[in-house]
Structures are given as structure tokens and as C-alpha cells.
Write an enzyme that holds these catalytic residues in place. Structure first.
Site, PDB file in Angstrom:
ATOM      1  N   GLY A 291       0.820  -1.210   0.000  1.00 51.99           N
ATOM      2  CA  GLY A 291       0.000   0.000   0.000  1.00 51.99           C
ATOM      3  C   GLY A 291       0.854   1.260   0.000  1.00 51.99           C
TER       4      GLY A 291
ATOM      5  N   THR B 119      -6.292  -2.858  -1.695  1.00 51.18           N
ATOM      6  CA  THR B 119      -6.094  -1.494  -2.211  1.00 51.18           C
ATOM      7  C   THR B 119      -4.659  -1.270  -2.663  1.00 51.18           C
ATOM      8  OG1 THR B 119      -5.744  -0.772   0.071  1.00 51.18           O
ATOM      9  CG2 THR B 119      -7.925  -0.350  -0.887  1.00 51.18           C
TER      10      THR B 119
ATOM     11  N   TYR C  62     -14.317   0.979  10.318  1.00 49.04           N
ATOM     12  CA  TYR C  62     -12.902   1.377  10.386  1.00 49.04           C
ATOM     13  C   TYR C  62     -12.549   1.854  11.802  1.00 49.04           C
ATOM     14  CZ  TYR C  62      -8.575   3.827   8.978  1.00 49.04           C
ATOM     15  OH  TYR C  62      -7.279   4.269   8.844  1.00 49.04           O
TER      16      TYR C  62
HETATM   17  P1  NAD Z   1      -3.498   1.694   1.652  1.00 51.40           P
HETATM   18  O1  NAD Z   1      -4.915   1.353   1.375  1.00 51.40           O
HETATM   19  O2  NAD Z   1      -2.674   2.285   0.572  1.00 51.40           O
HETATM   20  O3  NAD Z   1      -2.717   0.425   2.203  1.00 51.40           O
HETATM   21  C1  NAD Z   1      -3.315  -0.614   2.931  1.00 51.40           C
HETATM   22  C2  NAD Z   1      -2.729  -1.935   2.439  1.00 51.40           C
HETATM   23  O4  NAD Z   1      -3.309  -3.003   3.211  1.00 51.40           O
HETATM   24  C3  NAD Z   1      -3.032  -2.224   0.975  1.00 51.40           C
HETATM   25  O5  NAD Z   1      -1.866  -2.618   0.307  1.00 51.40           O
HETATM   26  C4  NAD Z   1      -4.070  -3.331   1.042  1.00 51.40           C
HETATM   27  O6  NAD Z   1      -4.066  -4.149  -0.110  1.00 51.40           O
HETATM   28  C5  NAD Z   1      -3.651  -4.056   2.309  1.00 51.40           C
HETATM   29  N1  NAD Z   1      -4.722  -4.848   2.917  1.00 51.40           N
HETATM   30  C6  NAD Z   1      -5.991  -4.479   3.174  1.00 51.40           C
HETATM   31  N2  NAD Z   1      -6.672  -5.467   3.743  1.00 51.40           N
HETATM   32  C7  NAD Z   1      -5.795  -6.514   3.888  1.00 51.40           C
HETATM   33  C8  NAD Z   1      -5.899  -7.831   4.405  1.00 51.40           C
HETATM   34  N3  NAD Z   1      -7.036  -8.286   4.936  1.00 51.40           N
HETATM   35  N4  NAD Z   1      -4.802  -8.615   4.359  1.00 51.40           N
HETATM   36  C9  NAD Z   1      -3.645  -8.183   3.823  1.00 51.40           C
HETATM   37  N5  NAD Z   1      -3.488  -6.948   3.314  1.00 51.40           N
HETATM   38  C10 NAD Z   1      -4.551  -6.121   3.357  1.00 51.40           C
HETATM   39  O7  NAD Z   1      -3.527   2.662   2.926  1.00 51.40           O
HETATM   40  P2  NAD Z   1      -2.345   3.442   3.676  1.00 51.40           P
HETATM   41  O8  NAD Z   1      -2.657   4.880   3.621  1.00 51.40           O
HETATM   42  O9  NAD Z   1      -1.019   2.962   3.212  1.00 51.40           O
HETATM   43  O10 NAD Z   1      -2.587   2.966   5.164  1.00 51.40           O
HETATM   44  C11 NAD Z   1      -1.749   2.003   5.793  1.00 51.40           C
HETATM   45  C12 NAD Z   1      -2.179   1.840   7.237  1.00 51.40           C
HETATM   46  O11 NAD Z   1      -2.041   3.083   7.924  1.00 51.40           O
HETATM   47  C13 NAD Z   1      -3.627   1.398   7.400  1.00 51.40           C
HETATM   48  O12 NAD Z   1      -3.706   0.479   8.468  1.00 51.40           O
HETATM   49  C14 NAD Z   1      -4.334   2.676   7.762  1.00 51.40           C
HETATM   50  O13 NAD Z   1      -5.481   2.433   8.545  1.00 51.40           O
HETATM   51  C15 NAD Z   1      -3.266   3.425   8.543  1.00 51.40           C
HETATM   52  N6  NAD Z   1      -3.504   4.871   8.494  1.00 51.40           N
HETATM   53  C16 NAD Z   1      -3.219   5.596   7.366  1.00 51.40           C
HETATM   54  C17 NAD Z   1      -3.484   6.953   7.340  1.00 51.40           C
HETATM   55  C18 NAD Z   1      -3.167   7.790   6.142  1.00 51.40           C
HETATM   56  O14 NAD Z   1      -3.503   8.975   6.166  1.00 51.40           O
HETATM   57  N7  NAD Z   1      -2.527   7.319   5.114  1.00 51.40           N
HETATM   58  C19 NAD Z   1      -4.033   7.578   8.467  1.00 51.40           C
HETATM   59  C20 NAD Z   1      -4.333   6.808   9.585  1.00 51.40           C
HETATM   60  C21 NAD Z   1      -4.040   5.452   9.608  1.00 51.40           C
END
Ligand code: NAD
Ligand code: UDP
Ligand code: UDP
Length: 321
Positions: A17, A42, A150
Site C-alpha cells: 500500500g 487497495t 474502520y
Molecule cells: P493503503 O490502502 O494504501 O494500504 C493498505 C494496504 O493493506 C493495501 O496494500 C491493502 O491491499 C492491504 N490490505 C488491506 N486489507 C488486507 C488484508 N485483509 N490482508 C492483507 N493486506 C490487506 O492505505 P495506507 O494509507 O497505506 O494505510 C496504511 C495503514 O495506515 C492502514 O492500516 C491505515 O489504517 C493506517 N492509516 C493511514 C493513514 C493515512 O492517512 N494514510 C491515516 C491513519 C491510519
């Protein structure tokens, strides 16, 4: 299993991700062995394609709601869709990913004695009544609303982390991440920064939800990853939760105007309905991150937007191979 190598074996769930792929780059650059586990819900291989030939990098297609038996020293648990559009598409799977995913990875950490970091979120504060948000604030979440899969999933994951810490002495770290943006966000990710930049570069209407007076605080990805690694590297007595984000607070309308200015776009602002339970304001109090991690953001919004715009400009004009 004993690690006979001087390299740390680092597991990154959700490593294909946006945030996970940047973390993988940093871990490889630091000389560690990296295992990315992702179900590509995603995320995409494109984000980590440049690492695929590296002998210290390994990619496994796996869903964290199922058990995982591997031998590692550190676990960064990032697996979970983060954009409201995507996490609301299959809300039951979103809760499963946070809750079953946390149980499986905590079970793995317990067995291997690995340190484990949970990517939690400012969403645990819900639509906050305390501003800016401090870690001691318990939050204001609608547990039956459309964001609950979420928010409550992440809250339950935090609960599991602290119970495995108290009950099983697992070495935990909980980071509460505030809105983070940068290169490798997916153009159809649906979050505000990528939406606005893609719309501006295409000279399409910029979609403001509600009146655009709601606020967010935007952290550039490099700053966020630095804070995350610093938290992982703290002593075993440090659990968090620790807010990591950029306290610069902007209305969504200000963000739209800034993106139009920096892209030189002819896009117009259009107003769409505000989604249910959309938080009105958000800004991290980062006093704890400063004192505990010696961390604070270094990249202001305008500088970070310029880098992100350059990325999307290349992507949309097909300049990536
Ligand atoms: P993203 O959607 O780009 O990445 C999430 C990744 O998790 C993706 O590669 C997706 O394929 C993978 N994934 C989802 N469900 C899965 C499962 N059941 N098994 C294996 N893989 C799975 O999002 P991101 O922005 O990179 O976020 C990464 C983490 O950081 C997440 O946990 C998100 O909640 C947390 N987060 C991000 C933000 C932000 O602003 N980017 C803010 C708060 C928290
Ligand atoms: N688990 C896992 N990998 C491991 C160890 C455990 O995926 O290396 C899973 C296991 O399937 C279990 C969960 O983690 O469902 C919780 O493990 P724990 O040891 O806490 O619970 P128990 O196995 O006692 O139910
Ligand atoms: N938003 C918007 N237009 C968009 C996408 C989002 O006005 O095209 C708003 C959204 O309603 C919210 C803010 O921007 O108030 C941040 O949304 P995002 O989905 O990026 O993150 P979150 O709401 O989870 O902080």
C-alpha cells in the site's frame, strides 16, 4: 526461531500500500530483510516493483484475517484499507481485517517474541470534541455509523494490543496516524489530497464535500515514516499510543485552493453532500511524539504538495514505465 543473521527480519503487513511501500524502502535501505504480506485489496505490486529483484525482499499474497506462520523480529501491522470509499465498500471485511488481523499478528508476535507496531489512526477520536487531539482523549465515535467498521475496528485492535501486552507481555507500539499524503497514493484512492490533485491536473471540477469548512492536518509521507520507525525503535517500556501527524491545520477549501494554485489548474470548486459522520475538525497534539521520539514534521504542506503533484503529473501523463 533464532535469528542467526545480523539483519533484522521485518514483516510489513499492507506493505504493497501507500505507507507500507515507503516503509519497505526505508527498511531495505537500512539493511534489513523485509517480508511484505498483502492481499492487494487497495495496494498494488507497482508500489514495490522496484524491490522485487532484491534478495532481501520477499512478497507474499496473504490475507491477514487468516493465520500466518513466519519467523520475524519486528512486525509493522499496516494491513487495512484507509480511504473511506474503500473501507466502506466491504465494511464487514474492514472490521475483520483490523480485529482478526490484530489477533493473528499478536499471536505471531507472542510466539516469535517479535516487537509489533499497530498502525492506528486519528479516527479513534471520531468527530472530536477535544481540539487539538491528545492521546489521553477517549474519542467520540458513532459505533453504528458508516465509519464505524474502520474506527471501531481500529479501536478494538488497540484494545487487543494492550491486552496482549498486559496478559502476554507482548512488546507493542501503537502509533495514531493523522492524515498522511504523498507519492504512491492511488489515483482512485478517494482521499482528499489525491482526489484534488488528480482533478486539478485534469482540469476537472474539484469536489468539496459539505461547505469545505471542515479541517484536517496533512502530514507528508516521509515525515510520517520517520516517526513510525522512531517509535518502533524505542525501548520495551514504550507502548504508546503516540500521535504522529503534522499539526498545521487547514480547511478542505483552503486545501483545494492551494492545489489549484500549485497546479495552475482551471478547475472550479463544486459542492457535494457531506458524508455521514465526517469529522468537523482534526489536528494532532504532538507534544508526546516530540518528547518521546524527538520527532516533529519537517515538510510543510506546500512543499509536500509540490512533490505529490509532480508524482501524479508523471503518473497521469504515462511517464512511468
Ligand atoms: P493503503 O490502502 O494504501 O494500504 C493498505 C494496504 O493493506 C493495501 O496494500 C491493502 O491491499 C492491504 N490490505 C488491506 N486489507 C488486507 C488484508 N485483509 N490482508 C492483507 N493486506 C490487506 O492505505 P495506507 O494509507 O497505506 O494505510 C496504511 C495503514 O495506515 C492502514 O492500516 C491505515 O489504517 C493506517 N492509516 C493511514 C493513514 C493515512 O492517512 N494514510 C491515516 C491513519 C491510519
Ligand atoms: N497465530 C498466527 N501465527 C502464529 C501464532 C498464532 O497466525 O505464529 C494466530 C493463531 O491462529 C491464533 C491467533 O494468532 O488464532 C492468536 O494466537 P494466540 O496464541 O494468542 O491464541 P490461541 O492460539 O491460544 O487461541
Ligand atoms: N473530501 C472532499 N472531497 C473529496 C474527498 C474528501 O471534500 O473529494 C473531504 C472529506 O469529506 C473529509 C476530508 O476531505 O472532510 C478528508 O477526507 P479523506 O477521505 O481524505 O480523509 P478522512 O475523512 O478519513 O480524514
Amino acid at each position: 526461531m533464532q535469528n542467526y543473521s545480523i539483519r533484522k527480519r521485518v514483516l510489513i503487513t499492507g506493505g504493497a500500500g501507500f505507507l507500507g511501500s515507503h516503509l519497505a524502502d526505508r527498511m531495505i535501505a537500512a539493511g534489513h530483510d523485509v517480508l511484505v504480506v498483502d492481499n492487494f485489496y487497495t495496494g498494488t505490486k507497482d508500489n514495490i516493483r522496484h524491490l522485487l529483484g532484491n534478495p532481501h525482499f520477499e512478497l507474499m499474497r496473504h490475507d491477514v484475517t487468516f493465520p500466518l506462520y513466519v519467523e520475524v523480529d519486528e512486525i509493522y501491522n499496516l494491513a487495512c484499507p484507509a480511504s473511506p470509499v474503500h473501507y466502506q465498500f466491504d465494511p464487514v471485511q474492514t472490521t475483520k481485517t483490523s480485529v482478526h488481523g490484530a489477533i493473528n499478528l499478536l499471536g505471531l508476535a507472542k510466539r516469535t517474541k517479535a516487537k509489533i507496531l499497530q498502525a492506528s489512526t486519528s479516527e479513534v477520536y471520531g468527530d472530536p470534541e477535544v481540539h487539538p487531539q491528545v492521546e489521553t482523549y477517549w474519542g467520540h465515535v458513532n459505533c453504528i455509523g458508516i465509519r464505524a467498521c474502520y474506527d471501531e475496528g481500529k479501536r478494538c485492535a488497540e484494545t487487543l494490543f494492550f491486552d496482549y501486552w498486559r496478559q502476554h507481555k507482548v512488546k507493542i507500539k501503537v502509533i495514531r496516524i493523522f492524515n498522511t499524503y504523498g507519492p504512491r497514493m492511488h489515483p482512485n484512492d478517494g482521499r482528499v489530497v489525491s482526489n484534488f490533485i488528480v482533478q486539478a491536473l485534469r482540469n476537472e471540477d474539484i469536489t468539496l464535500y459539505g461547505d469545505g469548512n471542515q479541517t484536517r492536518s496533512f502530514c507528508y509521507v516521509d515525515d510520517l515514516i520517520e516517526g513510525m520507525i522512531r517509535l518502533m525503535n524505542t525501548g520495551d517500556d514504550v507502548t504508546g499510543p503516540v500521535n504522529v501527524g503534522n499539526p498545521g491545520e487547514f480547511t478542505i477549501r483552503e486545501l483545494a485552493e492551494k492545489v489549484i494554485e500549485l497546479t495552475g489548474s482551471s478547475s472550479k470548486l463544486v459542492f457535494k453532500p457531506l458524508p455521514q459522520d465526517d469529522p468537523r475538525q482534526r489536528k494532532p497534539d504532538i507534544t508526546l511524539a516530540k518528547s518521546l521520539l524527538g520527532w516533529q514534521p519537517t515538510i510543510a504542506l506546500e512543499a509536500g504538495l509540490k512533490k505529490t503533484i509532480a508524482y501524479f503529473d508523471d503518473l497521469l501523463s504515462g511517464r512511468f514505465g
